[in-house]
Design a protein around this motif. Sequence first.
Motif, mmCIF file in Angstrom:
data_model
loop_
_atom_site.group_PDB
_atom_site.id
_atom_site.type_symbol
_atom_site.label_atom_id
_atom_site.label_comp_id
_atom_site.label_asym_id
_atom_site.label_seq_id
_atom_site.Cartn_x
_atom_site.Cartn_y
_atom_site.Cartn_z
ATOM 1 N N LYS A 200 0.824 -1.211 0.000
ATOM 2 C CA LYS A 200 0.000 0.000 0.000
ATOM 3 C C LYS A 200 0.861 1.265 0.000
ATOM 4 O O LYS A 200 0.480 2.301 -0.562
ATOM 5 N N ASP A 207 1.212 3.959 -9.424
ATOM 6 C CA ASP A 207 0.037 4.574 -10.047
ATOM 7 C C ASP A 207 0.404 5.897 -10.709
ATOM 8 O O ASP A 207 -0.047 6.209 -11.823
ATOM 9 N N THR A 235 -4.746 1.807 -7.707
ATOM 10 C CA THR A 235 -5.998 2.406 -8.166
ATOM 11 C C THR A 235 -6.156 2.288 -9.683
ATOM 12 O O THR A 235 -7.270 2.264 -10.193
ATOM 13 N N LYS A 236 -5.032 2.227 -10.401
ATOM 14 C CA LYS A 236 -5.076 2.030 -11.854
ATOM 15 C C LYS A 236 -5.530 0.616 -12.167
ATOM 16 O O LYS A 236 -5.212 -0.335 -11.453
#
Length: 260
Positions: A200, A207, A235-236
């Motif tokens: 994370k 990204d 997120t992509k």
Amino acid sequence: MDINKELEYLESVEREGPDKVFTMYLNTDPSDPEQQGREWKIQFKNGIRNFEKYLEEADDKEELKSFQQVKQKVEKFIRGNEQQFRRGVIVFATADEEVWFATRVQMRLQTEFYWQETPLVEQLKKLKEQYPKTGIILVQQNQVRVIESYLNELEMEKNYELDIEVDDWREKTAMGPGNPTIQKDDLNARFEANKHRWYKSLAPKIDKQAKDRAWENIIIIGEPGQAQAFQNQMTKQVDEVINKNMLDHEASKILGEIFG
């Protein structure tokens, strides 16, 4: 090389008169059984000669002159680059140099020659679709390798390693120190306990690279559990996940695994 801009320009070209556009796709792939004796040299010579012979027989002196000017430029490019040829050569050219696009590519082409009012861009379009700008993310516990490929060529490579002592990722360089030694069993245990938090903290950087460098395709490669764990933190959109450990493989072998 920005193929989108090149294609946009080439598709706008339409010539009138004797100064037409020369298009060449030349298969120079040494792994092709039909190219074991560098047959491309004969194919190139014959392709050029066929146009010259046709224009001589048509007694079109102006067009023949234009073609011979293009011929000189293309032959000069071939002579100057043949020692570095890869799998194919693409050329678009006019005598007045309004059009001049010549490049070596790492993809096998179908040999074709054209001399007409417009460039023939169909093969170039297919290559762009087959080999888009791709971000390849290889994960292996506390190591992540990022490769960018465009038209089957290596464009960029970065390596990240989690410094266990400070619990933070750093980009590795050739001169950088190695990660402190840690026992494999200890690493495995700490990875399973912390992988989501570790990934994370790095995923936003990847990204951002994907956005800034306009990746059209994203692929994650890693062992089951590791690849999916990293995918979950991005997120992509990820287009493909390949469950293999290829972190230490040569870039060419990784591209071969993806693009064949």
